[in-house]
Design an enzyme around this catalytic site. Structure first.
Site, PDB file in Angstrom:
ATOM      1  N   ARG A  54     -18.386 -17.153  -9.583  1.00  0.00           N
ATOM      2  CA  ARG A  54     -17.413 -16.734  -8.562  1.00  0.00           C
ATOM      3  C   ARG A  54     -15.991 -16.893  -9.101  1.00  0.00           C
ATOM      4  O   ARG A  54     -15.065 -16.231  -8.652  1.00  0.00           O
ATOM      5  CB  ARG A  54     -17.610 -17.485  -7.240  1.00  0.00           C
ATOM      6  CG  ARG A  54     -16.637 -17.039  -6.171  1.00  0.00           C
ATOM      7  CD  ARG A  54     -17.079 -17.322  -4.730  1.00  0.00           C
ATOM      8  NE  ARG A  54     -17.706 -18.605  -4.528  1.00  0.00           N
ATOM      9  CZ  ARG A  54     -17.097 -19.781  -4.628  1.00  0.00           C
ATOM     10  NH1 ARG A  54     -15.804 -19.847  -4.921  1.00  0.00           N
ATOM     11  NH2 ARG A  54     -17.750 -20.891  -4.428  1.00  0.00           N
ATOM     12  N   TYR A 106      -2.240   4.518   1.917  1.00  0.00           N
ATOM     13  CA  TYR A 106      -3.689   4.655   2.044  1.00  0.00           C
ATOM     14  C   TYR A 106      -4.142   4.074   3.392  1.00  0.00           C
ATOM     15  O   TYR A 106      -3.908   2.906   3.682  1.00  0.00           O
ATOM     16  CB  TYR A 106      -4.387   3.947   0.886  1.00  0.00           C
ATOM     17  CG  TYR A 106      -5.883   3.945   1.023  1.00  0.00           C
ATOM     18  CD1 TYR A 106      -6.605   5.108   0.836  1.00  0.00           C
ATOM     19  CD2 TYR A 106      -6.554   2.800   1.384  1.00  0.00           C
ATOM     20  CE1 TYR A 106      -7.979   5.117   0.999  1.00  0.00           C
ATOM     21  CE2 TYR A 106      -7.927   2.794   1.553  1.00  0.00           C
ATOM     22  CZ  TYR A 106      -8.633   3.960   1.361  1.00  0.00           C
ATOM     23  OH  TYR A 106      -9.988   3.968   1.542  1.00  0.00           O
ATOM     24  N   ASP A 179       0.569   0.343  -5.538  1.00  0.00           N
ATOM     25  CA  ASP A 179      -0.763   0.945  -5.516  1.00  0.00           C
ATOM     26  C   ASP A 179      -0.662   2.221  -6.346  1.00  0.00           C
ATOM     27  O   ASP A 179      -0.115   3.222  -5.911  1.00  0.00           O
ATOM     28  CB  ASP A 179      -1.198   1.235  -4.075  1.00  0.00           C
ATOM     29  CG  ASP A 179      -2.594   1.871  -3.992  1.00  0.00           C
ATOM     30  OD1 ASP A 179      -3.073   2.375  -5.025  1.00  0.00           O
ATOM     31  OD2 ASP A 179      -3.179   1.880  -2.891  1.00  0.00           O
ATOM     32  N   LYS A 204     -11.918   4.821  -7.953  1.00  0.00           N
ATOM     33  CA  LYS A 204     -11.425   6.184  -8.087  1.00  0.00           C
ATOM     34  C   LYS A 204     -11.380   6.570  -9.574  1.00  0.00           C
ATOM     35  O   LYS A 204     -12.401   6.604 -10.212  1.00  0.00           O
ATOM     36  CB  LYS A 204     -10.078   6.296  -7.382  1.00  0.00           C
ATOM     37  CG  LYS A 204     -10.062   5.656  -5.970  1.00  0.00           C
ATOM     38  CD  LYS A 204     -10.983   6.333  -4.973  1.00  0.00           C
ATOM     39  CE  LYS A 204     -11.162   5.551  -3.685  1.00  0.00           C
ATOM     40  NZ  LYS A 204      -9.946   5.168  -2.997  1.00  0.00           N
TER      41      LYS A 204
HETATM   42  C1  LIG Z   1      -9.552   4.172  -2.134  1.00  0.00           C
HETATM   43  C2  LIG Z   1      -8.187   3.633  -2.126  1.00  0.00           C
HETATM   44  C3  LIG Z   1      -7.928   2.298  -1.785  1.00  0.00           C
HETATM   45  C4  LIG Z   1      -9.039   1.362  -1.365  1.00  0.00           C
HETATM   46  O1  LIG Z   1      -9.920   1.128  -2.425  1.00  0.00           O
HETATM   47  P1  LIG Z   1     -11.489   0.809  -2.244  1.00  0.00           P
HETATM   48  O2  LIG Z   1     -11.970   0.703  -3.642  1.00  0.00           O
HETATM   49  O3  LIG Z   1     -12.085   1.927  -1.454  1.00  0.00           O
HETATM   50  O4  LIG Z   1     -11.575  -0.485  -1.503  1.00  0.00           O
HETATM   51  C5  LIG Z   1      -6.619   1.862  -1.836  1.00  0.00           C
HETATM   52  N1  LIG Z   1      -5.606   2.681  -2.182  1.00  0.00           N
HETATM   53  C6  LIG Z   1      -5.815   3.973  -2.503  1.00  0.00           C
HETATM   54  C7  LIG Z   1      -4.654   4.827  -2.875  1.00  0.00           C
HETATM   55  C8  LIG Z   1      -7.103   4.488  -2.480  1.00  0.00           C
HETATM   56  O5  LIG Z   1      -7.312   5.783  -2.786  1.00  0.00           O
END
Ligand SMILES: *Cc1c(COP(=O)(O)O)cnc(C)c1O
Length: 381
Positions: A54, A106, A179, A204
């Site tokens: 962990r 997001y 982000d 992604k």
């Molecule tokens: C998908 C996404 C998230 C969240 O990520 P997960 O892997 O689905 O938890 C955050 N920010 C952006 C821009 C995203 O496309």
């Protein structure tokens, strides 16, 4: 002799997964470490440097090193999802701290911030993504502890000038976190532009095959904040499984090829449909008509990403009908994978969405561009 990794290009580092070859078998692909626990020496120390999975897992090492290297970061850590990575930044703050976040961000994370981070005690305020003046005024008036940036921002793809925003935030001592999921570390390197923390949903582009949920944070400095974030990962327990970490490294080996192809396809599609009589807007930062284009051209290198949105003149019904008529694009949420995806975004976000009802979000994949263009063409008629 080993090559000096700091001199190698991102494409080489990605393709070779950092080029590590391990003893005793000299394997080109790393093993998956499934053990949850590690033996102590008779003296009570841990000779292998690991204690319990962990806290961390050797299966993360190469993926984390690769992301840190691509971002020009001091360190990177994997999380069980993008949401868990982003949440760790907020949870490393202290109740009473103020956070300035973009009005358009997001959806899933904005919702978590409002449902959990705000009741926990963080003061959340929003700025206009498309206005650096609004951002500057709010940073100076509110002196937040954290400035959260998302660029290009889901699902309308506004661009925030990371260098300008970071300089303003640093005036008041704010932490800048970006982000950068839609930009990927190949197109934008926020740390070089002044950010402290970079976040990706590795679900992604980094993984890129719609088969792993993962997240990552990278940091400019291994400082007290970073240690608190690390502690939040192990203490909060949102850790990635070793198989997922292994798949992520495998996916990242072709990151440059996938991102390059998606950018080229998206640019061609945006140019082809910009001005189409059925569309009021093609939202894509690679178009000269996009309000953020000049900033995007400065902070994105090698392309403007694979994400775009189309807004239909005839409104919500037409947007849904367009989505229903697509045959090559898959109707699904998520983004950044090899296959192209389309969704009527407001339906996915549900009640409280700020997304225009006439908008269809497209994640452009690596298929032949004429197949994608043909599909959009037939679905628009
Ligand atoms: C998908 C996404 C998230 C969240 O990520 P997960 O892997 O689905 O938890 C955050 N920010 C952006 C821009 C995203 O496309």
């Amino acid at each position: 002799m080993k090559p000096d990794k700091s001199k190698l290009h991102p494409e080489t580092l990605a393709a070779q997964g950092m080029g590590k070859v391990a003893e005793p078998y000299r394997d080109i692909v790393p093993p998956i470490y499934v053990s949850t626990t590690y033996e102590r020496g008779a003296d009570g120390a841990f000779p292998g440097g690991r204690t319990y999975s962990r806290a961390d897992n050797p299966s993360y090492d190469q993926a984390e090193a690769l992301i840190a290297s691509l971002e020009g970061a001091a360190a990177a850590i994997l999380f069980a999802s993008g949401q868990a990575a982003a949440a760790a930044v907020f949870l490393a703050l202290t109740p009473g701290d103020r956070v300035l976040a973009p009005r358009n961000m997001y959806w899933g994370f904005r919702k978590w911030v409002l449902d959990f981070a705000a009741p926990w005690g963080l003061g959340i305020e929003f700025y206009d993504n498309a206005s650096i003046d609004d951002l500057a005024a709010k940073v100076r008036a509110q002196r937040p502890r954290l400035l959260w940036i998302e660029t290009p921002a889901n699902p309308t793809w506004e661009i925030t000038d990371i260098a300008a925003a970071s300089a303003i935030a640093r005036e008041v001592g704010a932490i800048v976190a970006v982000d950068s999921t839609a930009a990927t570390p190949l197109l934008t390197r926020p740390i070089e532009l002044g950010a402290h923390i970079v976040m990706h949903s590795a679900t992604k582009y980094l993984n890129g095959h719609s088969d792993v949920v993962a997240g990552v944070l990278a940091t400019a400095a291994d400082d007290a904040l970073w240690q608190r974030i690390r502690y939040q990962r192990g203490g909060g327990g949102a850790v990635l499984g070793p198989l997922e970490a292994w798949l992520l490294l495998r996916g990242m080996r072709t990151l440059h090829l996938r991102v390059g192809a998606a950018c080229a396809n998206a640019q061609a599609i945006a140019e082809r449909f910009n001005g189409h009589p059925k569309l009021s807007h093609v939202l894509y930062p690679g178009l000269a008509t996009h309000p953020g284009h000049a900033v995007a051209a400065r902070q994105m290198h090698g392309g403007f990403g694979g994400m775009m949105s189309l807004r239909l003149k005839a409104g919500e019904g037409a947007a849904k009908a367009f989505t229903a008529r697509l045959r090559v694009f898959k109707r699904a949420t998520s983004l950044g994978s090899v296959e192209s995806l389309a969704e009527h975004r407001a339906s996915v976000e549900g009640p409280g969405t700020q997304c225009p009802a006439d908008l269809v979000r497209l994640s452009i994949g690596v298929e032949h561009v004429e197949d994608l263009i043909g599909d959009i063409e037939q679905a628009l008629t």
